[in-house]
Design a protein around this motif. Structure first.
Motif, PDB file in Angstrom:
ATOM      1  N   VAL A 193       0.842  -1.190   0.000  1.00 17.04           N
ATOM      2  CA  VAL A 193       0.000   0.000   0.000  1.00 17.04           C
ATOM      3  C   VAL A 193       0.884   1.249   0.000  1.00 17.04           C
ATOM      4  O   VAL A 193       1.971   1.264   0.579  1.00 17.04           O
ATOM      5  N   HIS A 194       0.391   2.265  -0.666  1.00 16.02           N
ATOM      6  CA  HIS A 194       1.101   3.537  -0.770  1.00 16.02           C
ATOM      7  C   HIS A 194       0.426   4.553   0.137  1.00 16.02           C
ATOM      8  O   HIS A 194      -0.775   4.798   0.012  1.00 16.02           O
ATOM      9  N   ILE A 195       1.175   5.117   1.056  1.00 15.38           N
ATOM     10  CA  ILE A 195       0.677   6.147   1.962  1.00 15.38           C
ATOM     11  C   ILE A 195       1.308   7.475   1.533  1.00 15.38           C
ATOM     12  O   ILE A 195       2.519   7.669   1.659  1.00 15.38           O
ATOM     13  N   ALA A 196       0.495   8.361   1.031  1.00 15.78           N
ATOM     14  CA  ALA A 196       1.034   9.603   0.452  1.00 15.78           C
ATOM     15  C   ALA A 196       1.695  10.483   1.497  1.00 15.78           C
ATOM     16  O   ALA A 196       2.742  11.086   1.243  1.00 15.78           O
ATOM     17  N   TYR A 202       6.007   9.197   9.922  1.00 17.64           N
ATOM     18  CA  TYR A 202       7.262   9.494   9.218  1.00 17.64           C
ATOM     19  C   TYR A 202       7.254  10.844   8.506  1.00 17.64           C
ATOM     20  O   TYR A 202       8.299  11.292   8.006  1.00 17.64           O
ATOM     21  N   LYS A 203       6.083  11.463   8.411  1.00 15.33           N
ATOM     22  CA  LYS A 203       5.958  12.798   7.801  1.00 15.33           C
ATOM     23  C   LYS A 203       6.413  12.818   6.337  1.00 15.33           C
ATOM     24  O   LYS A 203       6.935  13.808   5.845  1.00 15.33           O
ATOM     25  N   ARG A 204       6.213  11.711   5.667  1.00 19.00           N
ATOM     26  CA  ARG A 204       6.595  11.647   4.256  1.00 19.00           C
ATOM     27  C   ARG A 204       5.882  10.475   3.593  1.00 19.00           C
ATOM     28  O   ARG A 204       5.136   9.731   4.233  1.00 19.00           O
ATOM     29  N   LEU A 240      14.062   4.409  11.190  1.00 19.63           N
ATOM     30  CA  LEU A 240      13.833   4.796  12.590  1.00 19.63           C
ATOM     31  C   LEU A 240      12.991   6.062  12.620  1.00 19.63           C
ATOM     32  O   LEU A 240      13.047   6.892  11.713  1.00 19.63           O
ATOM     33  N   LEU A 241      12.219   6.217  13.679  1.00 16.43           N
ATOM     34  CA  LEU A 241      11.381   7.413  13.819  1.00 16.43           C
ATOM     35  C   LEU A 241      12.194   8.635  14.231  1.00 16.43           C
ATOM     36  O   LEU A 241      11.722   9.762  14.121  1.00 16.43           O
TER      37      LEU A 241
END
Length: 271
Positions: free
Chosen positions: A50-53, A58-60, A120-121
């Motif tokens: 799945v693609h998370i825009a 992660y802010k990206r 890593l976060l």
């Protein structure tokens, strides 16, 4: 006296047989319980990439191997209530209805592959794995940042927040559509994963929002609104975990309802 070698050899063999970085997620429902291993989920018949825009943690942009969460919740209906518990004590309260949707905002259980670990976060932190609840098209369902729990260990079916924690309830004489009751619903969605109120709740991260004082009692003017919109603008420290609640996540009208609930509860403190 020497120790027998056979048990030690067997133990070492068992340890070496375990896949590096393997983890497990327990799903506890009223009628069934199952513990999923990493490898099982990665090979699940419904697993896909799945693609998370715009990933909340992660802010990206991110891509994950993930399973539709609804596939892991047999027998759950839209009227049920779930709680997602993370390794650090974060406890996200989740109405089941959005988790079961197949159109619009859709919930996925992202699974970290030990052979291809996630970033890593931050410095000195772990990744969002081993399991992470992510959403495709989250704006379609007004999904809050608190509905993206990461480092999950358990998902369990529970009674509703109102049933479990009566100390959170507004005045029972208020109408169901009173702004204070609407604010209570927003509190459950956006705040209860980290905060307790009147000592009630399962979260173990943030401070209690009513005992000894409600933030509505010590934040003057519009500073509480500013703090919720952008916590780092008022209190900047590297270990801060509270996310910014933008207008796309918490519209101005909803923010007013949330503050109305907190102000109301300031008059309903319980020992």
């Amino acid at each position: 006296m020497g120790f027998p070698l056979k048990p030690i050899i067997v133990l070492v063999a068992l340890i070496l047989a375990l896949p590096a970085g393997a983890a497990q997620l327990t799903i506890e429902l009223d009628h069934t319980q199952k513990t999923w291993q990493t490898a099982e989920l990665l090979k699940h018949s419904s697993a896909q990439t799945v693609h998370i825009a715009k990933d909340v943690s992660y802010k990206r942009e991110m891509r994950y191997r993930a399973v539709p969460l609804a596939e892991l919740l047999p027998g759950i209906t839209a009227q049920n209530h779930l709680q997602a518990v993370a390794l650090d004590g974060f406890a996200a309260e989740l109405a089941a209805a959005p988790l079961l949707q197949k159109n619009g905002a859709r919930a996925w259980l992202a699974v970290e592959d030990p052979a291809h670990p996630w970033p890593l976060l931050g410095n000195g932190q772990h990744s969002a794995g081993p399991f992470y609840l992510v959403w495709t098209d989250p704006q379609a369902g007004h999904i809050s940042p608190e509905q993206w729990p990461f480092q999950l260990s358990t998902i369990k079916q529970l009674k509703t927040v109102a049933e479990r924690f009566p100390a959170l309830l507004p005045d029972p004489t208020l109408a169901a559509d009173d702004p204070v009751n609407l604010g209570f619903a927003l509190f459950q969605k956006n705040c209860l994963a980290c905060h307790r109120l009147n000592g009630a709740g399962d979260a173990q991260m943030g401070p209690d929002l009513n005992i000894p004082y409600s933030p509505t009692e010590y934040f003057g003017g519009d500073f509480l609104k500013r703090y919720i919109r952008d916590p780092q603008s008022l209190r900047h420290w590297p270990q801060a975990k509270m996310p910014a609640f933008t207008t796309s996540v918490l519209p101005d009208a909803d923010l007013e309802r949330l503050l109305g609930y907190l102000k109301h509860m300031a008059g309903r403190k319980q020992p």
